[in-house]
Enzyme design. Sequence first.
Site: not given
Ligand code: ADP
Ligand code: MG
Length: 436
Positions: A87, A106, A108, A113, A267, A326, A330-331, A412
């Site tokens: 996803r 990102e 996944n 899910s 990442k 970051k 994940e999660g 979401r």
């Molecule tokens: P995870 O693997 O924990 O899901 P993500 O990279 O999806 O990691 O980041 C988790 C959440 O943080 C995202 O769903 C988003 O709400 C926020 N986020 C992540 N990267 C960014 C970004 N570059 N700008 C703004 N919000 C972000």
């Molecule tokens: Mg995410």
Amino acid sequence: PPCVQVVNYAPFTLLPSAVPEALFEQAYAVQQDFNLLVDAISQNKEFLEQTLASTIKVDDFTAQLFRIYMQVLEEGLAQTVFLGINRSDYMFDCGVDGTTALRQIEINTIAASFGGLTSRTADVHGLVLKVLGKTKEASRLLPNNPSKGLAWGIAKAWELYGSQSAVVMFLVEEVQRNIFDQRCVEIELWKRNIRVIRRRFRDVFEKGSLDGSRRLYIDGQEVAVVYYREGYVPQTYNQQNWQARLLLERSRAVKCPDIATQLAGTKKVQQELSRPGTLEKLLPGHPEAVARVRATFAGLYSLDEGEEGDKIAATAIADPERFVLKPQREGGGNNLYGEELRQVLEKIKDSPERTSYILMDKIKPQPALNYLLRAHSPLQVSECISELGIFGVYVRQGQKMVLNKAAGHLLRTKAIEHADGGVAAGVAVLDTPYLV
Ligand code: ADP
Ligand code: MG
């Protein structure tokens, strides 16, 4: 231990959220390219080795995954059919001039899910709109059924594995907090007369085995496909569960994903993809796919030791609001923002630990008002932002792609005061796009 079961409805927005149609279409149009890209990375040992070399020196979890990856390659893969379910997540970045752009957050590649539950949300929002007298608007909500699309991919992999009596095994969590989402996909498989079993890592450790040609058996049943809905956080793994993971990876069964594809979703890999020239190397002969993929990238920066990392670390410390920090996790709930980002980066800026993180430009979407409905929470209107996910499914047999599709979407939405966190983390809720 006592068995405690609590059933709540999944959280959702009262109303669908506006999504720019052009960006929605752009996200769908690039999904097959992302499928190709993830699959290409998973087969490129040199790229994975080089990209993760600095990370695995300081990140034990990625290092352990990488050890299993190398061990399985050395033995030679028994698996010949490959199934990817991913996803790709995006936000709509709002420029100073008011224009919006699709920016990937990102991708996944393991346990992506909510494809199941979100197959129901358009109906919920359609009903709400009708109750409000908005019949015309209700009819404009798009049908969406990722659970069918995901099941289609799993069924194709099962078929190509080629054993009528073999089962599909959902590898599930010790404490199952999202079982109904998984059941939606499971039911689609039963409809096709494919048997599904649900097992945990500990069950695999206790009862899993391989035969002479590395066919996987559990409780006397041959397993054709292992669909991981678990296994992406370090806390899952004790020594026994690592052994179970190794057993699964060594087997002939189709793993969704195999360990190489899980590593392709880190990442660190995402950050390396944004380097000039990298996409071209990974997808030679696909300049249009490369351009479509690159158009979704936000600024991503390596924090590896050296001048490049020193420079961007200093920039982020001076202006933390511009970035997200970051780790390789994940999660949800792991990223650092603002003042906390500044403090952590200040502390680790001269240590190798810095290498376990990447930096990313912070995306700034335009907030909109909505109500977030969550069991046992008071109803209040919130300023919200949304994240759009597109499900991708592909199946490869040997070197031949036999299926490559976008399988549906997920929207979401969360209140802006939460910088981070998904639905499972209790922050975001399920939504439906209303195209504008
Ligand atoms: P995870 O693997 O924990 O899901 P993500 O990279 O999806 O990691 O980041 C988790 C959440 O943080 C995202 O769903 C988003 O709400 C926020 N986020 C992540 N990267 C960014 C970004 N570059 N700008 C703004 N919000 C972000
Ligand atoms: Mg995410």
